[in-house]
Scaffold this active site. Structure first.
Site, short mmCIF file in Angstrom:
data_model
loop_
_atom_site.label_atom_id
_atom_site.label_comp_id
_atom_site.label_asym_id
_atom_site.label_seq_id
_atom_site.Cartn_x
_atom_site.Cartn_y
_atom_site.Cartn_z
N GLU A 57 0.84 -1.21 0.00
CA GLU A 57 0.00 0.00 0.00
C GLU A 57 0.87 1.26 0.00
O GLU A 57 0.71 2.15 0.84
CB GLU A 57 -0.98 -0.01 1.18
CG GLU A 57 -2.00 -1.12 1.06
CD GLU A 57 -3.23 -1.00 1.97
OE1 GLU A 57 -3.27 -0.12 2.83
OE2 GLU A 57 -4.15 -1.81 1.79
N GLU B 158 -5.10 -8.78 -0.14
CA GLU B 158 -5.91 -8.39 1.02
C GLU B 158 -7.35 -8.27 0.56
O GLU B 158 -7.68 -7.45 -0.30
CB GLU B 158 -5.43 -7.05 1.62
CG GLU B 158 -4.10 -7.19 2.33
CD GLU B 158 -3.68 -5.94 3.10
OE1 GLU B 158 -4.57 -5.20 3.57
OE2 GLU B 158 -2.47 -5.72 3.23
#
Ligand code: AHR
Length: 490
Positions: free
Chosen positions: A173, A295
């Protein structure tokens, strides 16, 4: 009546077993007290890993496990987590509750966990706050078998042989907690960092680049344009949040409209994968670069009275349904999706296992992974569904979700979810190019918010399903409301 047609001869793509992967972060009670209790704990353990948890995870054949984060990965300095435990440096886990991390679970412990689970390690490196040298040395420490400072260090810490780590993530991220970067900047960093994450011996690294946040197609476009040729896979993160990020909604005690809206949001995964695939196709039409959804899962408000930074939530039949729909989507896109990792394995977000002291329970989501495990490494075959539309007004979606595969022995596996909360659904399933030999089935069913507790750990669990009748090439069965079936045709 819903209808399914399956053509067993129309093989589409291999369902990579890694689609059934998991994610374990240094977050709340996922690692500590979830899987790892330490060698001196009273809870039965092998080299510090909880025996009950490991045994349960082995049953669902966890193929791959991602670690150490998540946001934690871009703050993690691996050298703090090796060597004698008494002298390991402590750190503050600033992302997750501000707790002190004692680094007692590090690289060696993670590899031991993977050994016990019989799964592949997927290690996520630090780009946000780590150096190129630090990342390069970690790969050397884990994978080199020659003479070098890193191999000497590894041997001194008790591991003579390298582990041969294949899956390596270059940042997490990085558009957010991993450094708030622009895609152009991250793409350049990816090109640089991955250069020094070397292949050693026969082991060829699968270099995984940080991909988009949900529908950020610009990120995919920019990163693929510049760094596409240097990567083997690109990630995608998408969470199913019933409400807003500020007020997500509770894991239990929701109403029917919230149930249907949650499923509708989970189904957005289909659109995300299709659209990101289209962007990737611009630069990689031959699908050399895999998409890894490392995720995914539901994200609710934490359970009342628990640490807000620990992301602990209950898990109901609604979560089982989200898992069933999502895994069917991944199977259907297995030409591009090569791995997925549910967030997270134990005690965090859509966990498959919850623990409390020495107690453990398997969530409804766990049971979906159990029902679906036969798809691992099987060939996806063509399936066509005709079913009603369901859901809240203006947000309808198909009532039935399915995927079908044929394994190497020629056995057909069908997984189907009936999302309806009102009444059971008769289903007629026509098989083409497959004789209906011996048929067996299991079912997971319950009220939308049915869940397991430490006092009633088996309230929701799969049961044998003997209601499938076979006539010629057609299977007929009736699915109860809110149910998921696995049907095996030998
Ligand atoms: O899974 C919890 C967090 O969600 C991860 O650390 C991060 O990558 C994502 O935002």
């Amino acid at each position: 009546m819903s209808k399914i047609t399956i053509d067993a001869a129309r093989k589409k793509s291999k369902i990579n077993r890694n689609i059934y992967g998991h994610f374990s972060e240094h977050l709340g009670r996922c690692i500590y007290n979830g899987v790892f209790v330490g060698e001196n704990a009273k809870i039965p353990n092998e080299n510090g890993m909880r025996k009950d948890v490991v045994e349960a995870l082995r049953n669902i054949q966890v193929p791959v496990l991602r670690w150490p984060g998540g946001c934690f990965a871009d703050e993690y300095h691996w050298k703090d987590g090796i060597g004698p435990k008494e002298t390991r440096k402590r750190m503050v886990n600033t992302n997750w509750g501000g707790v002190t991390e004692d680094n007692s679970f590090g690289t060696h412990e993670f590899m031991e966990l993977c050994r016990q689970l019989g799964c592949q390690p997927y290690v996520n490196g630090n780009v946000g706050s780590g150096t190129v040298q630090e990342m390069s040395e970690w790969v050397e420490y884990m994978n080199f078998d020659g003479l070098s400072p890193m191999t000497e260090l590894r041997k001194a810490n008790g591991s003579e042989k390298p582990w041969g780590v294949k899956y390596f993530g270059v940042g997490n991220e990085n558009w957010g907690c991993g450094g708030n970067m622009r895609p152009e900047y991250y793409a350049d960093l990816f090109r640089r960092y991955q250069t020094f994450a070397r292949n050693y011996g026969e082991n060829k690294l699968c270099r995984i680049a940080c991909g988009p946040n949900g529908a950020d197609y610009n990120w995919t476009d920019k990163v693929m344009a510049s760094a596409g040729p240097f990567m083997d896979a690109l990630t995608l993160h998408y969470y199913t949040v019933p409400g807003t990020w500020e007020k997500k909604g509770h894991a239990t005690g929701f109403d029917e409209a919230q149930y249907y809206d949650t499923l509708k949001k989970a189904l957005f995964m289909e659109e995300l994968i299709s659209n990101h695939t289209q962007v990737m196709n611009k630069y990689d039409p031959k699908h050399r670069v895999g998409l890894i959804v490392d995720e995914w899962g539901t994200w609710y408000d934490v359970e009342p009275g628990t640490n807000p930074g620990f992301l602990y939530q209950q898990n109901t039949m609604r979560d089982a349904m989200v898992a069933a729909l999502t895994l069917n989507i991944f199977n259907q896109h297995s030409d591009r999706v090569v791995m997925a990792n549910i967030a997270q394995m134990v005690n965090v977000l859509q966990a498959v296992i919850l623990t409390e002291g020495d107690k453990m329970l398997l969530t409804p989501t766990y049971h979906v992974f159990d029902l679906y495990k036969a798809h691992q490494d099987a060939e996806l075959v063509d399936s066509f569904v005709e079913s009603a539309q369901i859901g809240t007004e203006g947000e309808e979606f198909p009532q039935l979700s399915v995927s079908a595969s044929v394994d190497e022995k020629g056995v057909l596996h069908l997984t189907a979810a009936n999302t309806s909360l009102t009444g059971s659904e008769p289903v007629e399933c026509r098989l083409l190019n497959k004789e209906a030999g011996k048929v067996s089935a299991r079912i997971l069913a319950g009220a939308m918010d049915a869940h397991n507790t430490f006092d009633a750990p088996n309230a929701v669990q799969p049961e044998p399903f003997d209601k499938v009748t076979v006539k010629g090439e057609t299977l007929t069965f009736t699915m109860p409301a809110c149910s998921i079936v696995e049907i095996t045709v030998e």
